[in-house]
Design a protein around this motif. Structure first.
Motif, PDB file in Angstrom:
ATOM      1  N   VAL A   2       4.205   7.177  -5.004  1.00 26.03           N
ATOM      2  CA  VAL A   2       3.696   6.388  -6.129  1.00 26.03           C
ATOM      3  C   VAL A   2       2.356   5.771  -5.720  1.00 26.03           C
ATOM      4  O   VAL A   2       2.249   5.143  -4.664  1.00 26.03           O
ATOM      5  N   ASN A   4      -0.659   3.358  -5.286  1.00 21.62           N
ATOM      6  CA  ASN A   4      -0.716   1.907  -5.120  1.00 21.62           C
ATOM      7  C   ASN A   4       0.582   1.288  -4.609  1.00 21.62           C
ATOM      8  O   ASN A   4       0.785   0.095  -4.739  1.00 21.62           O
ATOM      9  N   CYS A   5       1.474   2.117  -4.056  1.00 20.12           N
ATOM     10  CA  CYS A   5       2.675   1.561  -3.412  1.00 20.12           C
ATOM     11  C   CYS A   5       2.443   1.586  -1.906  1.00 20.12           C
ATOM     12  O   CYS A   5       2.328   2.654  -1.291  1.00 20.12           O
ATOM     13  N   CYS A   8       5.122   3.595   0.061  1.00 20.73           N
ATOM     14  CA  CYS A   8       4.942   5.048  -0.101  1.00 20.73           C
ATOM     15  C   CYS A   8       3.825   5.533   0.814  1.00 20.73           C
ATOM     16  O   CYS A   8       3.914   6.616   1.400  1.00 20.73           O
ATOM     17  N   LYS A   9       2.778   4.736   0.953  1.00 20.83           N
ATOM     18  CA  LYS A   9       1.653   5.120   1.817  1.00 20.83           C
ATOM     19  C   LYS A   9       2.066   5.104   3.288  1.00 20.83           C
ATOM     20  O   LYS A   9       1.603   5.932   4.074  1.00 20.83           O
ATOM     21  N   HIS A  47      10.697   6.755  -3.560  1.00 17.49           N
ATOM     22  CA  HIS A  47      10.293   5.481  -4.155  1.00 17.49           C
ATOM     23  C   HIS A  47      11.366   4.990  -5.118  1.00 17.49           C
ATOM     24  O   HIS A  47      11.624   5.613  -6.146  1.00 17.49           O
ATOM     25  N   ALA A  49      11.972   1.154  -6.789  1.00 21.81           N
ATOM     26  CA  ALA A  49      11.214  -0.100  -6.807  1.00 21.81           C
ATOM     27  C   ALA A  49      12.022  -1.266  -6.255  1.00 21.81           C
ATOM     28  O   ALA A  49      11.510  -2.102  -5.513  1.00 21.81           O
ATOM     29  N   ARG A  50      13.291  -1.331  -6.634  1.00 15.01           N
ATOM     30  CA  ARG A  50      14.104  -2.490  -6.240  1.00 15.01           C
ATOM     31  C   ARG A  50      15.567  -2.110  -6.274  1.00 15.01           C
ATOM     32  O   ARG A  50      15.934  -1.074  -6.837  1.00 15.01           O
ATOM     33  N   VAL A  97       6.999  -6.582  -1.991  1.00 17.00           N
ATOM     34  CA  VAL A  97       6.649  -5.155  -2.044  1.00 17.00           C
ATOM     35  C   VAL A  97       7.714  -4.445  -2.868  1.00 17.00           C
ATOM     36  O   VAL A  97       8.909  -4.483  -2.525  1.00 17.00           O
ATOM     37  N   TYR A  98       7.249  -3.788  -3.941  1.00 13.07           N
ATOM     38  CA  TYR A  98       8.200  -3.175  -4.883  1.00 13.07           C
ATOM     39  C   TYR A  98       8.456  -1.706  -4.551  1.00 13.07           C
ATOM     40  O   TYR A  98       8.223  -0.806  -5.351  1.00 13.07           O
ATOM     41  N   HIS A  99       8.936  -1.508  -3.338  1.00 12.71           N
ATOM     42  CA  HIS A  99       9.521  -0.257  -2.852  1.00 12.71           C
ATOM     43  C   HIS A  99      10.710  -0.730  -2.032  1.00 12.71           C
ATOM     44  O   HIS A  99      10.530  -1.497  -1.066  1.00 12.71           O
TER      45      HIS A  99
END
Ligand code: 5GP
Ligand code: ZN
Length: 115
Positions: A2, A4-5, A8-9, A47, A49-50, A97-99
């Protein structure tokens, strides 16, 4: 992955992290701002998110995260003295952080109730 996550990066290796474990389902790495002598983050490669976004499809993944947490607790010598496995959900839970990620904390006596 995703856009801007941050996590994920980290999974993709675009942003570096001090990784301590990875397999086909999860990655674990040291928290950049440790709150205890041992402070690891365990995240799914996928990914999510929560925690409230987990579905039945993720049952094996979530069980695996628990197994990896215990394995890492043993590796980092905090299993026997004790540790804390934490998930923060949404604003009141303190999620930044929403991952999806689980904090594995140990190496000192934890306070209760948490702040
Ligand atoms: P949350 O508050 O969402 O439950 O936890 C996010 C955690 O990610 C925090 O403990 C924070 O220190 C950690 N963190 C934020 N950015 C980075 C980063 O770039 N690298 C690493 N290793 N940890 C990070
Ligand atoms: Zn992500």
């Amino acid at each position: 992955m995703v856009d801007n996550c941050l996590f994920c990066k980290i999974v993709a290796g675009v942003i570096p992290a001090d990784k301590v474990y990875e397999d086909e389902l999860v990655v674990a790495f040291k928290d950049i701002d440790p709150q205890a002598p041992v402070h690891l983050l365990i995240i799914p490669r996928k990914h999510i998110a929560r925690i409230t976004d987990i579905t039945d499809e993720d049952n094996l993944l979530i069980a695996h995260i628990h197994q990896v947490a215990v394995m890492l607790a043993k590796d980092f010598d905090i299993a026997e003295p004790g540790f804390r496995l934490v998930n923060n959900c949404n604003e009141d839970g303190g999620q930044a952080v929403y991952h999806l990620h689980y904090h594995l904390l140990g190496g000192r006596k934890m306070a209760w109730p948490p702040g």
